[in-house]
Write a protein that holds these residues in place. Structure first.
Motif, PDB file in Angstrom:
ATOM      1  N   ARG A 137     -31.552  -8.765  46.822  1.00 60.17           N
ATOM      2  CA  ARG A 137     -30.240  -8.661  46.733  1.00 60.17           C
ATOM      3  C   ARG A 137     -29.394  -7.543  47.715  1.00 60.17           C
ATOM      4  O   ARG A 137     -28.353  -7.931  48.079  1.00 60.17           O
ATOM      5  CB  ARG A 137     -30.150  -8.241  45.081  1.00 60.17           C
ATOM      6  CG  ARG A 137     -30.465  -9.160  44.202  1.00 60.17           C
ATOM      7  CD  ARG A 137     -30.037  -8.582  42.701  1.00 60.17           C
ATOM      8  NE  ARG A 137     -30.520  -9.409  41.753  1.00 60.17           N
ATOM      9  CZ  ARG A 137     -31.885  -9.092  41.325  1.00 60.17           C
ATOM     10  NH1 ARG A 137     -32.507  -7.954  41.689  1.00 60.17           N
ATOM     11  NH2 ARG A 137     -32.448 -10.014  40.545  1.00 60.17           N
ATOM     12  N   ILE A 138     -30.128  -6.730  48.325  1.00 62.58           N
ATOM     13  CA  ILE A 138     -29.395  -5.841  49.080  1.00 62.58           C
ATOM     14  C   ILE A 138     -29.301  -6.445  50.500  1.00 62.58           C
ATOM     15  O   ILE A 138     -28.370  -6.274  50.881  1.00 62.58           O
ATOM     16  CB  ILE A 138     -30.525  -4.486  49.306  1.00 62.58           C
ATOM     17  CG1 ILE A 138     -30.894  -3.659  48.230  1.00 62.58           C
ATOM     18  CG2 ILE A 138     -30.185  -3.647  50.828  1.00 62.58           C
ATOM     19  CD1 ILE A 138     -32.059  -2.617  48.333  1.00 62.58           C
ATOM     20  N   ARG A 139     -29.862  -7.589  50.621  1.00 62.80           N
ATOM     21  CA  ARG A 139     -29.559  -8.446  51.701  1.00 62.80           C
ATOM     22  C   ARG A 139     -28.682  -9.556  51.468  1.00 62.80           C
ATOM     23  O   ARG A 139     -28.330 -10.366  52.048  1.00 62.80           O
ATOM     24  CB  ARG A 139     -30.776  -9.194  52.593  1.00 62.80           C
ATOM     25  CG  ARG A 139     -31.717  -7.838  53.072  1.00 62.80           C
ATOM     26  CD  ARG A 139     -32.676  -8.426  54.317  1.00 62.80           C
ATOM     27  NE  ARG A 139     -31.869  -8.843  55.464  1.00 62.80           N
ATOM     28  CZ  ARG A 139     -32.363  -9.217  56.331  1.00 62.80           C
ATOM     29  NH1 ARG A 139     -33.573  -9.486  56.501  1.00 62.80           N
ATOM     30  NH2 ARG A 139     -31.497  -9.612  57.438  1.00 62.80           N
ATOM     31  N   GLU A 140     -28.240  -9.348  50.193  1.00 62.45           N
ATOM     32  CA  GLU A 140     -27.120 -10.613  49.805  1.00 62.45           C
ATOM     33  C   GLU A 140     -27.777 -11.908  49.438  1.00 62.45           C
ATOM     34  O   GLU A 140     -27.230 -12.848  49.631  1.00 62.45           O
ATOM     35  CB  GLU A 140     -25.884 -10.432  50.648  1.00 62.45           C
ATOM     36  CG  GLU A 140     -25.233  -9.121  50.526  1.00 62.45           C
ATOM     37  CD  GLU A 140     -23.937  -9.267  51.329  1.00 62.45           C
ATOM     38  OE1 GLU A 140     -23.762 -10.148  52.260  1.00 62.45           O
ATOM     39  OE2 GLU A 140     -23.127  -8.152  51.349  1.00 62.45           O
ATOM     40  N   ILE A 141     -29.054 -11.716  49.118  1.00 68.81           N
ATOM     41  CA  ILE A 141     -29.731 -12.961  49.020  1.00 68.81           C
ATOM     42  C   ILE A 141     -30.365 -12.967  47.602  1.00 68.81           C
ATOM     43  O   ILE A 141     -31.018 -11.908  47.029  1.00 68.81           O
ATOM     44  CB  ILE A 141     -31.098 -13.294  49.750  1.00 68.81           C
ATOM     45  CG1 ILE A 141     -30.595 -13.240  51.162  1.00 68.81           C
ATOM     46  CG2 ILE A 141     -31.710 -14.429  49.438  1.00 68.81           C
ATOM     47  CD1 ILE A 141     -29.589 -14.457  51.460  1.00 68.81           C
ATOM     48  N   GLU A 142     -29.831 -13.838  46.547  1.00 66.83           N
ATOM     49  CA  GLU A 142     -29.944 -13.694  45.254  1.00 66.83           C
ATOM     50  C   GLU A 142     -31.513 -14.465  44.934  1.00 66.83           C
ATOM     51  O   GLU A 142     -31.880 -15.511  45.370  1.00 66.83           O
ATOM     52  CB  GLU A 142     -29.103 -14.274  44.333  1.00 66.83           C
ATOM     53  CG  GLU A 142     -29.234 -14.591  42.863  1.00 66.83           C
ATOM     54  CD  GLU A 142     -29.423 -13.064  42.209  1.00 66.83           C
ATOM     55  OE1 GLU A 142     -30.430 -12.880  41.875  1.00 66.83           O
ATOM     56  OE2 GLU A 142     -28.633 -12.336  42.119  1.00 66.83           O
TER      57      GLU A 142
END
Length: 286
Positions: A252-257
């Motif tokens: 999520r930090i890397r904007e991947i759910e």
């Protein structure tokens, strides 16, 4: 066969239920970073709670977004009928390989007969899976006996035991591939003649795993050893937050759910999220 860097892609959950939608984004992200394939419905990916139909849907969703890749369907079923049902679905859906584990918790009195029946009835090549978390570890002699059966092409070693791995390599038939089943064993596995890694760290940080595999193929062992040490540090950071919550939050930090953990109670609180982000920043990852 050169297996390369394979993602054990996380099964996304929402409130304890399968949540398929995020899988497409995760697969596309990993493909864009150069992964060589996907290991679907893995133990570390929290697929054990899924029904057979849900496992089929997860595989289908991964296949939708990933063409011309190694796609391995993991099977951890007790009954031969269920193994064969998932195997047939994998073949019909377009998967390239099956990976079949030892039976969870309960050992088989005649394990070789079970795997012989499987090998005779399925149409995809099979990788044997030896996973500590499932409670019954195959010995090197047992691994070698199973790999002697028709249709078995490789061994995913998740024992994290170098002595075990060395003995397996001494005993197993020629022409069978050794694949690392832990991010902590990439360097050692390749040094012993292995040809791939099924990785969890690759999900939030594919660059780390894709890079070490390239370094090892190029025989740049000094650089690869440095990369392994960094992967070990990152793995320990992520694992310190539970079975999958740290990995999922890093995604999520890397904007991947990647969805919630199966047990929502293991999700990180805001303080833990901030702490994880700080640790990953210190490693130069974000």
């Amino acid at each position: 066969m050169d297996w390369g860097a394979i993602s054990e892609i996380y099964v996304p959950y929402k409130d304890g239920n399968l949540w398929l939608e995020p899988l497409s984004q995760a697969v596309e992200f990993l493909n864009s970073k150069g992964v060589d394939g996907f290991f679907v419905n893995g133990v570390g990916a929290e697929a054990l709670p899924l029904s057979l139909d849900e496992k089929k849907r997860v595989l289908e969703k991964v296949l939708e977004r990933s063409k011309n890749k190694i796609i391995i369907q993991n099977i951890t079923e007790y009954k031969l009928e269920k193994v064969l049902e998932l195997a047939k679905h994998a073949k019909d859906s377009g998967a390239s390989h099956l990976l079949i584990s030892q039976h969870p918790v309960y050992s088989l009195s005649n394990y070789l007969l079970f795997y012989k029946k499987v090998s005779e009835k399925v149409e995809l090549p099979i990788i044997l899976y030896n996973e500590k978390l499932l409670g019954q570890i195959f010995s090197p002699a047992q691994v070698s006996a199973i790999l002697s059966l028709d249709n078995f092409v490789g061994y995913k070693d998740s024992t994290r035991d170098i002595s075990h791995t060395q003995e397996v390599l001494e005993l197993m038939p020629k022409g069978k591939d050794l694949i690392a089943g832990s991010d902590s064993m990439i360097y050692v596995t390749y040094a012993l003649g292995g040809k791939g890694i099924v990785s969890l760290v690759i999900n939030p940080f594919p660059e780390l795993v894709v890079d070490i595999v390239k370094q090892l193929k190029d025989k740049n062992y000094n650089k690869a050893f440095e990369s392994q040490l960094k992967i070990n540090r990152v793995r320990e950071i992520l694992k310190s937050y539970g079975f999958s919550a740290g990995y999922r939050e890093a995604c999520r930090i890397r904007e991947i759910e990647c969805g919630e953990p199966y047990n929502k109670l293991e999700a990180l609180n805001e303080k833990q999220k901030d702490e994880l982000k700080q640790k990953l920043t210190l490693e130069g990852l974000i």
